[in-house]
Design an enzyme around this catalytic site. Sequence first.
Site, PDB file in Angstrom:
ATOM      1  N   ASN A  12      16.653 -11.333  12.378  1.00 35.79           N
ATOM      2  CA  ASN A  12      15.078 -11.607  11.811  1.00 35.79           C
ATOM      3  C   ASN A  12      15.314 -12.638  10.628  1.00 35.79           C
ATOM      4  O   ASN A  12      15.515 -12.196   9.610  1.00 35.79           O
ATOM      5  CB  ASN A  12      14.349 -10.359  11.345  1.00 35.79           C
ATOM      6  CG  ASN A  12      12.821 -10.642  10.761  1.00 35.79           C
ATOM      7  OD1 ASN A  12      12.597 -11.758  10.794  1.00 35.79           O
ATOM      8  ND2 ASN A  12      12.624  -9.679   9.955  1.00 35.79           N
ATOM      9  N   LYS A  14      13.057 -14.118   8.907  1.00 39.61           N
ATOM     10  CA  LYS A  14      11.862 -14.059   8.134  1.00 39.61           C
ATOM     11  C   LYS A  14      11.407 -15.458   7.695  1.00 39.61           C
ATOM     12  O   LYS A  14      11.574 -16.470   8.825  1.00 39.61           O
ATOM     13  CB  LYS A  14      12.575 -13.293   6.864  1.00 39.61           C
ATOM     14  CG  LYS A  14      13.114 -12.008   7.089  1.00 39.61           C
ATOM     15  CD  LYS A  14      13.470 -10.934   6.080  1.00 39.61           C
ATOM     16  CE  LYS A  14      13.850  -9.786   6.718  1.00 39.61           C
ATOM     17  NZ  LYS A  14      13.971  -8.606   5.513  1.00 39.61           N
ATOM     18  N   HIS A  99       6.439  -5.175  10.438  1.00 40.81           N
ATOM     19  CA  HIS A  99       7.617  -5.067   9.600  1.00 40.81           C
ATOM     20  C   HIS A  99       6.940  -4.846   8.186  1.00 40.81           C
ATOM     21  O   HIS A  99       6.027  -4.906   7.746  1.00 40.81           O
ATOM     22  CB  HIS A  99       8.233  -6.399   9.341  1.00 40.81           C
ATOM     23  CG  HIS A  99       9.440  -6.743   8.874  1.00 40.81           C
ATOM     24  ND1 HIS A  99       9.713  -6.605   7.526  1.00 40.81           N
ATOM     25  CD2 HIS A  99      10.884  -6.611   9.305  1.00 40.81           C
ATOM     26  CE1 HIS A  99      11.008  -6.484   6.966  1.00 40.81           C
ATOM     27  NE2 HIS A  99      11.610  -6.488   8.010  1.00 40.81           N
ATOM     28  N   GLU A 101       7.572  -5.988   5.395  1.00 44.77           N
ATOM     29  CA  GLU A 101       7.159  -6.960   4.564  1.00 44.77           C
ATOM     30  C   GLU A 101       5.396  -7.431   5.000  1.00 44.77           C
ATOM     31  O   GLU A 101       5.036  -7.919   4.092  1.00 44.77           O
ATOM     32  CB  GLU A 101       7.929  -8.019   4.908  1.00 44.77           C
ATOM     33  CG  GLU A 101       9.345  -7.685   3.864  1.00 44.77           C
ATOM     34  CD  GLU A 101      10.575  -8.419   4.429  1.00 44.77           C
ATOM     35  OE1 GLU A 101      10.578  -9.185   5.304  1.00 44.77           O
ATOM     36  OE2 GLU A 101      11.716  -8.112   4.149  1.00 44.77           O
ATOM     37  N   GLU A 169      13.483   0.941   9.611  1.00 46.86           N
ATOM     38  CA  GLU A 169      14.105   0.123   8.555  1.00 46.86           C
ATOM     39  C   GLU A 169      13.567   0.745   7.172  1.00 46.86           C
ATOM     40  O   GLU A 169      12.339   0.539   6.919  1.00 46.86           O
ATOM     41  CB  GLU A 169      13.592  -1.386   8.505  1.00 46.86           C
ATOM     42  CG  GLU A 169      13.934  -1.994   9.783  1.00 46.86           C
ATOM     43  CD  GLU A 169      13.585  -3.782   9.521  1.00 46.86           C
ATOM     44  OE1 GLU A 169      14.808  -4.261   9.843  1.00 46.86           O
ATOM     45  OE2 GLU A 169      12.803  -4.070   9.136  1.00 46.86           O
ATOM     46  N   GLY A 175      17.188  -5.772   2.358  1.00 47.78           N
ATOM     47  CA  GLY A 175      17.561  -6.940   1.326  1.00 47.78           C
ATOM     48  C   GLY A 175      18.327  -6.408  -0.044  1.00 47.78           C
ATOM     49  O   GLY A 175      18.426  -7.431  -0.857  1.00 47.78           O
ATOM     50  N   SER A 214      20.193  -4.029   5.309  1.00 45.27           N
ATOM     51  CA  SER A 214      21.480  -4.555   4.813  1.00 45.27           C
ATOM     52  C   SER A 214      22.446  -4.355   5.831  1.00 45.27           C
ATOM     53  O   SER A 214      23.639  -3.741   5.491  1.00 45.27           O
ATOM     54  CB  SER A 214      21.770  -3.645   3.690  1.00 45.27           C
ATOM     55  OG  SER A 214      20.724  -4.064   2.422  1.00 45.27           O
TER      56      SER A 214
HETATM   57  O1  LIG Z   1      14.021  -6.411   7.203  1.00 46.59           O
HETATM   58  C1  LIG Z   1      15.313  -6.498   7.753  1.00 46.59           C
HETATM   59  C2  LIG Z   1      15.097  -6.986   9.143  1.00 46.59           C
HETATM   60  O2  LIG Z   1      13.897  -6.857   9.614  1.00 46.59           O
HETATM   61  C3  LIG Z   1      16.598  -6.206   7.016  1.00 46.59           C
HETATM   62  O3  LIG Z   1      16.765  -7.269   6.311  1.00 46.59           O
HETATM   63  P1  LIG Z   1      18.210  -7.386   5.471  1.00 46.59           P
HETATM   64  O4  LIG Z   1      19.194  -6.907   6.665  1.00 46.59           O
HETATM   65  O5  LIG Z   1      18.201  -8.651   4.879  1.00 46.59           O
HETATM   66  O6  LIG Z   1      18.378  -6.099   4.812  1.00 46.59           O
END
Ligand SMILES: O=C(CO)COP(=O)(O)O
Length: 251
Positions: A12, A14, A99, A101, A169, A175, A214
């Site tokens: 992803n 983002k 997601h 976010e 997640e 992150g 992560s």
């Molecule tokens: O949100 C994520 C994947 O959709 C995970 O992000 P990270 O791997 O950067 O922690």
Amino acid sequence: MSTPTRPLIAGNWKMNGTDAALDELARLKTLLGEAPGLAAEVLVCPPSTLIHRAAQIAEGSDFRVGGQDCHWLASGAHTGDISAAMLLDAGASHVILGHSERRADHGETDAIVREKTKAALAGGLVPIVCVGETEAERVEGRANRVIAEQLAGSLPDESGAGPMVIAYEPVWAIGTGRTATLADIAEMHAHMRALLVERFGEAGRAARLLYGGSVKPSNAAEILAVPDVDGALVGGASLMADDFFSIVVAA
Ligand SMILES: O=C(CO)COP(=O)(O)O
């Protein structure tokens, strides 16, 4: 149908990546081409501006391309939005939905995610529906209940008819460099599996349950070896082809 056989490693990107980032996809294509017979299926979800060209690069390669969101309607007056049909037309096969976010930045509720999931299925895309608890919810001992509610609310009955992909997640692991413990991942994935089997029967047993938060080359193998972890949804470490490929190889 039985438990999923091939893991899925999904990247992803983002809100990262302009034209130059396509070089990483070309590199990924080369790496995958040099390693035939890998266990995992591979998916990259770039920003929508890059989907079409990413799909062109993916032609003749072993990875596919997905979107990061779609609207719940097929078309119309929705400035800035993108429909499942548009993603499909651009070359996507999957779409990430719900997601954390998007839930945080755009106020997406379980009900909205459910409508988007229906739209994705109707539009011929495989939805990757994301769930995850906050740190406070985990500390308060509510993680299992939160995930059960998100799954119940975000998945339409139609999910049982197609390939089902769920990404767990934990919000506090995204992150941050902090991953859930292997024991916590195992417990949550078993919990999700039981709920999906209870509601969807064999389709729930066959659902792919991805872990995200992560995931990186150094921890991918141990996470992917946890029972009921059928792949990973990778953020930061999917931006560089070599790191992402290391995770693919670990599956
Ligand atoms: O949100 C994520 C994947 O959709 C995970 O992000 P990270 O791997 O950067 O922690």
